[in-house]
Design a protein around this motif. Structure first.
Motif, PDB file in Angstrom:
ATOM      1  N   PRO A  23       0.892  -1.150  -0.073  1.00 26.29           N
ATOM      2  CA  PRO A  23       0.201   0.246  -0.034  1.00 26.29           C
ATOM      3  C   PRO A  23       0.877   1.220   0.112  1.00 26.29           C
ATOM      4  N   PRO A  24       0.250   2.554  -0.061  1.00 26.89           N
ATOM      5  CA  PRO A  24       0.942   3.364   0.031  1.00 26.89           C
ATOM      6  C   PRO A  24       1.829   3.910   1.072  1.00 26.89           C
ATOM      7  N   PRO A  25       3.013   4.657   1.208  1.00 27.45           N
ATOM      8  CA  PRO A  25       3.859   4.652   2.224  1.00 27.45           C
ATOM      9  C   PRO A  25       2.980   5.292   3.567  1.00 27.45           C
ATOM     10  N   GLY A  26       3.274   4.680   4.832  1.00 21.40           N
ATOM     11  CA  GLY A  26       2.590   5.038   5.856  1.00 21.40           C
ATOM     12  C   GLY A  26       1.454   4.164   6.183  1.00 21.40           C
ATOM     13  N   ILE A  27       0.912   3.283   5.334  1.00 19.02           N
ATOM     14  CA  ILE A  27      -0.255   2.495   5.472  1.00 19.02           C
ATOM     15  C   ILE A  27       0.211   1.107   5.328  1.00 19.02           C
ATOM     16  N   SER A  28       0.114   0.408   6.440  1.00 19.05           N
ATOM     17  CA  SER A  28       0.429  -1.140   6.329  1.00 19.05           C
ATOM     18  C   SER A  28      -0.576  -1.887   5.788  1.00 19.05           C
ATOM     19  N   LEU A  29      -0.029  -3.113   5.070  1.00 15.79           N
ATOM     20  CA  LEU A  29      -0.918  -3.925   4.427  1.00 15.79           C
ATOM     21  C   LEU A  29      -2.070  -4.274   5.134  1.00 15.79           C
ATOM     22  N   PRO A  30      -1.839  -5.173   6.588  1.00  9.36           N
ATOM     23  CA  PRO A  30      -3.140  -5.468   7.140  1.00  9.36           C
ATOM     24  C   PRO A  30      -4.050  -4.219   7.561  1.00  9.36           C
ATOM     25  N   ASP A  31      -3.610  -3.068   7.668  1.00  5.61           N
ATOM     26  CA  ASP A  31      -4.496  -2.191   7.962  1.00  5.61           C
ATOM     27  C   ASP A  31      -5.310  -1.678   6.466  1.00  5.61           C
ATOM     28  N   LEU A 352      -6.385  -7.992  -2.296  1.00  8.54           N
ATOM     29  CA  LEU A 352      -7.606  -8.762  -2.221  1.00  8.54           C
ATOM     30  C   LEU A 352      -7.629  -9.864  -1.177  1.00  8.54           C
ATOM     31  N   SER A 353      -6.594  -9.822  -0.450  1.00 10.65           N
ATOM     32  CA  SER A 353      -6.491 -10.966   0.855  1.00 10.65           C
ATOM     33  C   SER A 353      -7.137 -10.546   2.030  1.00 10.65           C
ATOM     34  N   ASN A 354      -7.188 -11.483   2.864  1.00 12.13           N
ATOM     35  CA  ASN A 354      -7.492 -11.023   4.271  1.00 12.13           C
ATOM     36  C   ASN A 354      -6.677 -11.510   5.273  1.00 12.13           C
ATOM     37  N   ILE A 355      -5.372 -11.850   4.989  1.00  8.42           N
ATOM     38  CA  ILE A 355      -4.439 -12.459   5.744  1.00  8.42           C
ATOM     39  C   ILE A 355      -3.028 -11.700   5.284  1.00  8.42           C
ATOM     40  N   PRO A 356      -2.229 -11.386   6.583  1.00  5.45           N
ATOM     41  CA  PRO A 356      -1.147 -10.549   6.276  1.00  5.45           C
ATOM     42  C   PRO A 356      -0.021 -11.471   5.533  1.00  5.45           C
ATOM     43  N   ASP A 357       0.692 -10.612   4.729  1.00  2.00           N
ATOM     44  CA  ASP A 357       1.848 -10.938   3.707  1.00  2.00           C
ATOM     45  C   ASP A 357       1.314 -12.380   2.951  1.00  2.00           C
ATOM     46  N   PRO A 358       0.273 -12.051   2.349  1.00  2.00           N
ATOM     47  CA  PRO A 358      -0.389 -13.170   1.559  1.00  2.00           C
ATOM     48  C   PRO A 358       0.600 -13.879   0.544  1.00  2.00           C
ATOM     49  N   LEU A 359       1.332 -13.272   0.083  1.00  2.00           N
ATOM     50  CA  LEU A 359       2.146 -13.556  -1.199  1.00  2.00           C
ATOM     51  C   LEU A 359       3.415 -14.618  -0.627  1.00  2.00           C
ATOM     52  N   ASP A 360       3.482 -14.543   0.644  1.00  8.55           N
ATOM     53  CA  ASP A 360       4.650 -15.242   1.370  1.00  8.55           C
ATOM     54  C   ASP A 360       4.091 -15.886   2.406  1.00  8.55           C
ATOM     55  N   SER A 361       2.889 -16.345   2.473  1.00  6.54           N
ATOM     56  CA  SER A 361       2.173 -17.050   3.615  1.00  6.54           C
ATOM     57  C   SER A 361       2.403 -18.482   3.582  1.00  6.54           C
ATOM     58  N   PRO A 362       2.242 -19.297   4.764  1.00  3.74           N
ATOM     59  CA  PRO A 362       2.159 -20.715   4.817  1.00  3.74           C
ATOM     60  C   PRO A 362       1.245 -21.155   3.688  1.00  3.74           C
TER      61      PRO A 362
END
Length: 449
Positions: A23-31, A352-362
């Motif tokens: 996401p844009p700087p200052g905004i975390s992906l989970p947020d 489009l995901s609801n989990i953190p770091d979806p592209l490197d998740s378990p």
């Protein structure tokens, strides 16, 4: 969603830019994901029918079952294609359920004279080894086969690359060339050149009834059971025929699945399938997260994730509200020329995901391993090619596949060809088809490992 970096044993990673612009700087992906779910309401979905074999609600929560049901492709009004057959449990894989002769219409599309174009509906198994069905179209040329043995068959696994049933080759054969047809496959005259040699051609709808785009287990089962169905339909004419496979891009995913599954799933075909030619091979989805995310290919990447999710609902469970709206919209029954268009937005699939770091998740790494089919040996010799200028399906994936199969003792050939994905489909085509023709003639496969 779930595709991202990470590789299994023997699969080195290329030096590619990070796939997660975020996401844009200052905004975390989970947020950012949380904000999307606050702004976009959850879609109102009807409960899944508890007895629908297409959806298979076993072991799913009611919410996930409803999502899986709503994400399935729409019926196209053709009972031969749409209707789930009764009694599949009692049938062997490859058993014929129904046939229909479409020679009167499809014969004109073949250009060359044909004796018959017959569509086969047969029993197969889905990604979880549960009963399913698939459709393939067998084209037999006019005239008797005058070569040695029985008439050889080219298994033409076209790059369907679609989420809707109207995008299947069987639909094109019964309705003519429409915008739904994947023209790259039809522009290559595989069927016509094979017919000119006196070979039969088996054209597979390898995505299965759920249109599981990019899912190699479903596709591999469908292809192997199509060969079984042909032998069941013509036991006196084609039961001992040589079969050779060919596929490009999405067709290469399917072909790769078939040759890697043959030893365990259809070992009786080992001496009948004489080789497989594959080009532009998306052999490792972890690489595609580098090359197809947050750029013009994002829409196709998204379609592949949705397609795999139809067979593996744990992917659907990782979708946020926005992704669920997309997966249950009319786009879920479209062909690639439609669902590719969101790539123009250059959005990373992470949003489009609801989990953190979806592209490197378990979950992502689980899907990579399953779809890469780590360590599984091809039952037949291979011809593999890839464009050296590829930027969406990097050549390193095909090279890794070649090196893996060589290490496992497979007779294989690899060719570097000129072009990116679309140009390479044609620059690498002539030699791959000539290689397959030699296998069908009974000439032993070369080994360049």
């Amino acid at each position: 969603m779930v595709l991202g970096p990470g590789a299994g044993p023997g699969f080195a990673q290329p030096a590619l830019p990070t796939p997660n612009p975020g996401p844009p700087p200052g905004i975390s992906l989970p947020d950012f994901q949380k904000w999307i779910d606050e702004v976009v309401p959850h879609p109102a979905l009807a409960p899944a029918a508890p007895d629908s074999p297409l959806v298979d609600t076993a072991d799913l929560t009611p919410e996930l079952a409803a999502l899986r049901s709503a994400a399935m492709p729409a019926a196209i009004g053709d009972p031969f294609v749409d209707d789930w057959p009764d009694g599949l449990d009692a049938l062997d894989n490859g058993a014929i359920v129904e046939t229909r002769d479409i020679t009167a219409f499809a014969g004109g599309e073949m250009v060359l004279p044909v004796r018959q174009v017959l569509q086969l509906k047969y029993r197969t198994s889905d990604s979880q080894d549960k009963p399913s069905y698939a459709i393939a179209s067998l084209v037999l040329p006019a005239g008797d086969w005058t070569g040695p043995g029985e008439r050889p068959i080219v298994v033409n696994n076209l790059p369907i690359d679609a989420l809707g049933r109207k995008c299947n080759p069987s639909y094109t054969l019964t309705h003519g060339i429409t915008r739904a047809a994947e023209l790259t496959g039809y522009l290559q005259p595989t069927t016509q050149l094979a017919l000119a040699r006196g070979y039969g051609v088996l054209i597979t709808d390898h995505e299965g009834p759920r249109m599981a785009y990019a899912e190699p287990v479903v596709a591999g089962h469908a292809i192997l059971d199509a060969i079984r169905a042909v032998r069941n339909q013509y036991p006196d004419e084609l039961s001992d025929s040589r079969f050779g496979m060919i596929g490009y891009s999405g067709g290469a995913i399917a072909t790769n699945g078939a040759v890697k599954l043959m030893d365990s799933y259809a070992p009786e075909l080992d001496n009948l399938v004489v080789g497989a030619a594959m080009g532009g091979v998306p052999a490792d989805f972890s690489l595609l997260a580098h090359s197809m995310n947050a750029n013009l290919a994002s829409g196709v990447f998204m379609g592949a994730v949705f397609g795999i999710g139809r067979e593996r609902p744990e992917i659907l469970a990782a979708m946020n509200n926005l992704a669920q709206w997309v997966a249950t919209s009319s786009i879920n029954s479209e062909c690639s020329e439609t669902f590719a268009t969101p790539g123009a937005l250059l959005l990373p699939i992470d949003v489009l995901s609801n989990i953190p770091d979806p592209l490197d998740s378990p979950l992502a790494h689980q899907i990579y391993s399953v779809t890469r089919m780590d360590g599984m040996k091809s039952a037949v010799p291979l011809y593999i090619f890839n464009g050296d200028q590829e930027f969406w399906v990097p050549a390193v994936g095909a090279e890794n596949l070649y090196n893996e199969q060589c290490a496992l003792g497979v007779r294989a050939v690899y060719r570097h060809v000129l072009g990116e994905h679309f140009i390479a489909a044609f620059t690498g085509y002539p030699e791959s088809l000539a290689w397959l023709d030699q296998r069908l003639q009974g000439i032993p496969a070369p080994d360049e490992c």
